[in-house]
Design a protein around this motif. Sequence first.
Motif, short mmCIF file in Angstrom:
data_model
loop_
_atom_site.label_atom_id
_atom_site.label_comp_id
_atom_site.label_asym_id
_atom_site.label_seq_id
_atom_site.Cartn_x
_atom_site.Cartn_y
_atom_site.Cartn_z
N MET A 27 16.16 -0.49 -11.80
CA MET A 27 16.11 -1.54 -10.72
C MET A 27 14.73 -1.38 -9.99
SD MET A 27 19.85 -2.49 -9.34
CE MET A 27 21.12 -2.79 -10.34
N ILE A 28 14.20 -0.07 -9.83
CA ILE A 28 12.99 -0.11 -9.00
C ILE A 28 12.01 -0.64 -9.81
CG2 ILE A 28 11.09 1.67 -8.19
CD1 ILE A 28 13.51 3.26 -7.29
N ASP A 29 11.74 -0.51 -11.15
CA ASP A 29 10.80 -1.22 -12.14
C ASP A 29 10.99 -2.47 -12.05
OD1 ASP A 29 9.15 -1.50 -14.35
OD2 ASP A 29 10.60 -1.11 -15.68
N ARG A 30 12.22 -3.03 -12.26
CA ARG A 30 12.32 -4.60 -12.04
C ARG A 30 11.78 -5.20 -10.92
NH1 ARG A 30 18.00 -7.80 -12.74
NH2 ARG A 30 17.18 -10.14 -12.55
N TYR A 31 12.23 -4.60 -9.90
CA TYR A 31 11.84 -5.32 -8.44
C TYR A 31 10.44 -4.79 -7.80
CZ TYR A 31 16.56 -6.86 -8.50
OH TYR A 31 17.85 -7.53 -8.59
N LEU A 32 10.12 -3.53 -8.20
CA LEU A 32 8.91 -2.95 -7.44
C LEU A 32 7.66 -2.37 -8.39
CD1 LEU A 32 10.94 -0.58 -4.93
CD2 LEU A 32 10.17 -3.03 -4.63
N GLY A 33 8.05 -2.45 -9.56
CA GLY A 33 6.92 -2.07 -10.50
C GLY A 33 6.84 -0.62 -10.95
N LEU A 34 6.23 0.00 -11.91
CA LEU A 34 6.16 1.05 -12.38
C LEU A 34 5.60 2.11 -11.52
CD1 LEU A 34 5.38 0.62 -16.10
CD2 LEU A 34 7.31 1.64 -15.49
N GLU A 35 4.81 1.93 -10.57
CA GLU A 35 3.99 2.60 -9.61
C GLU A 35 5.19 3.51 -8.86
OE1 GLU A 35 0.53 2.86 -6.25
OE2 GLU A 35 0.67 1.39 -7.59
N GLU A 36 5.93 2.51 -8.25
CA GLU A 36 7.04 2.94 -7.40
C GLU A 36 8.17 3.82 -8.10
OE1 GLU A 36 7.16 1.87 -3.51
OE2 GLU A 36 5.33 2.27 -4.62
N VAL A 37 8.28 3.42 -9.44
CA VAL A 37 9.22 4.40 -10.28
C VAL A 37 8.72 5.62 -10.51
CG1 VAL A 37 10.16 4.59 -12.44
CG2 VAL A 37 10.07 2.35 -11.78
N GLY A 38 7.30 5.89 -10.54
CA GLY A 38 6.73 7.28 -10.49
C GLY A 38 6.81 8.20 -9.28
N VAL A 39 6.85 7.24 -8.22
CA VAL A 39 7.03 7.82 -6.92
C VAL A 39 8.22 8.44 -6.85
CG1 VAL A 39 6.72 7.46 -4.42
CG2 VAL A 39 4.89 6.78 -5.84
N TYR A 40 9.27 7.52 -6.91
CA TYR A 40 10.56 7.77 -6.92
C TYR A 40 11.19 8.99 -7.75
CZ TYR A 40 15.68 6.90 -6.78
OH TYR A 40 16.93 7.15 -6.37
N SER A 41 10.58 8.72 -9.06
CA SER A 41 11.05 9.94 -10.03
C SER A 41 10.52 11.29 -9.59
CB SER A 41 10.61 9.42 -11.42
OG SER A 41 11.28 8.24 -11.83
N VAL A 164 26.13 -1.65 -7.79
CA VAL A 164 26.11 -2.92 -6.93
C VAL A 164 25.29 -2.82 -5.53
CG1 VAL A 164 27.67 -4.27 -5.40
CG2 VAL A 164 28.43 -3.38 -7.69
N LEU A 165 25.26 -1.64 -4.85
CA LEU A 165 24.59 -1.47 -3.90
C LEU A 165 23.03 -1.48 -4.01
CD1 LEU A 165 27.12 -0.82 -2.18
CD2 LEU A 165 25.69 1.12 -1.19
N ASN A 166 22.74 -0.85 -5.31
CA ASN A 166 21.10 -0.90 -5.92
C ASN A 166 20.64 -2.24 -5.85
OD1 ASN A 166 20.19 1.84 -5.79
ND2 ASN A 166 21.14 1.95 -7.58
N MET A 167 21.47 -3.31 -6.26
CA MET A 167 21.14 -4.75 -6.24
C MET A 167 20.62 -5.36 -5.09
SD MET A 167 24.02 -5.82 -9.27
CE MET A 167 23.56 -7.60 -9.13
N PHE A 168 21.23 -4.81 -3.95
CA PHE A 168 21.22 -5.53 -2.81
C PHE A 168 19.90 -4.51 -1.85
CE2 PHE A 168 25.13 -7.02 -3.67
CZ PHE A 168 25.15 -8.30 -3.23
N PHE A 169 20.01 -3.24 -1.99
CA PHE A 169 19.31 -2.29 -1.26
C PHE A 169 17.66 -2.30 -1.58
CE2 PHE A 169 22.91 -1.40 0.86
CZ PHE A 169 22.75 -0.40 1.93
N ILE A 170 17.58 -2.14 -3.08
CA ILE A 170 16.21 -1.98 -3.58
C ILE A 170 15.48 -3.28 -3.20
CG2 ILE A 170 14.89 -1.72 -5.62
CD1 ILE A 170 17.12 0.22 -6.68
N PRO A 171 15.81 -4.31 -3.34
CA PRO A 171 14.86 -5.65 -3.06
C PRO A 171 14.49 -5.53 -1.67
CG PRO A 171 16.72 -6.27 -4.56
CD PRO A 171 16.90 -4.93 -3.93
N ILE A 172 15.21 -5.10 -0.85
CA ILE A 172 15.19 -5.29 0.74
C ILE A 172 14.47 -3.99 1.28
CG2 ILE A 172 16.18 -5.12 2.85
CD1 ILE A 172 18.72 -6.60 1.50
N PHE A 173 14.79 -2.81 0.94
CA PHE A 173 14.20 -1.47 1.41
C PHE A 173 13.37 -0.61 0.38
CE2 PHE A 173 18.42 -2.21 3.52
CZ PHE A 173 18.09 -2.33 4.86
N GLY A 174 13.40 -1.20 -0.91
CA GLY A 174 12.30 -0.58 -1.59
C GLY A 174 12.91 0.69 -2.26
N ILE A 175 12.10 1.91 -2.54
CA ILE A 175 12.64 2.90 -3.05
C ILE A 175 13.36 3.78 -2.08
CG2 ILE A 175 10.70 3.28 -4.70
CD1 ILE A 175 9.41 5.07 -2.93
#
Length: 266
Positions: A27-41, A164-175
Amino acid sequence: NTILKFGLPFIPALIAAWVLNMSDRAMIDRYLGLEEVGVYSLGYKFGSIFIMASSGVMLIFNPLYYKTAKSLSKNEYYNYIYILKNNIIKFGLFILISQLIFLEEAIFIFAGSQYIDSVIISQVCAISCFVSFIGGFMNYYFYQENNSLLISGLIMCTAIFNLVLNMFFIPIFGIMGAIIVTLLSFIVSFILIISLKNKTSYFVNYNWISISKDMLIYFPFFLVSNYLVDIGSIKMDLLMKLIIWLLFASLFFVRNKKYIYELFYK
């Protein structure tokens, strides 16, 4: 039949655990992009060091638990596991605080300053792993009852909650939303499994007074190292945090020398 009855529920549970582990990144990849996936991972990997470190401590608990559950009377079993479990939780807390103190410098040294945003992710992830570590003791009681179906159902419920929570939290609060959902998922999982304690006759309570007291005493070492130590030099910051850790470790071993002796020498 008994083996199949015990083992089959783990198949959907393993799938659910995979979903629990991967849904946030997808979901981070979908909403925020690969760069944020790298930071999160990266933050998640550093935070998950707690799992590897605490696994060594749990190697002490595993054989002692099953041996005790089979050989001792109910009262002897309860008293022995109560002391053993709560002593191991003390060591889990020691590992957690030690990890939290040095996470920022570890990320800076091994990954570089460009990943400094991973620090808060790794810290919340480590705390999430500690919550999971505490809740993990409950699994032993249900396994002893051959009730793997209940554990499987709990994992699947947690995975759905996380998704379910990721669907709401990630678009609003990011990683940060993703790692907060991870923490909430482990807390909800722990509350659910504790609420089912009457489903097993092997349940042994937690010493919540001791756990709370230890947290109040030890967490300030992390807070001081994290928020007050910022000299501007990685070497000096690391040196100051090493001094703080030595003070923390000394206090821990002075307060728990009796438990250390019981755990490793008895």
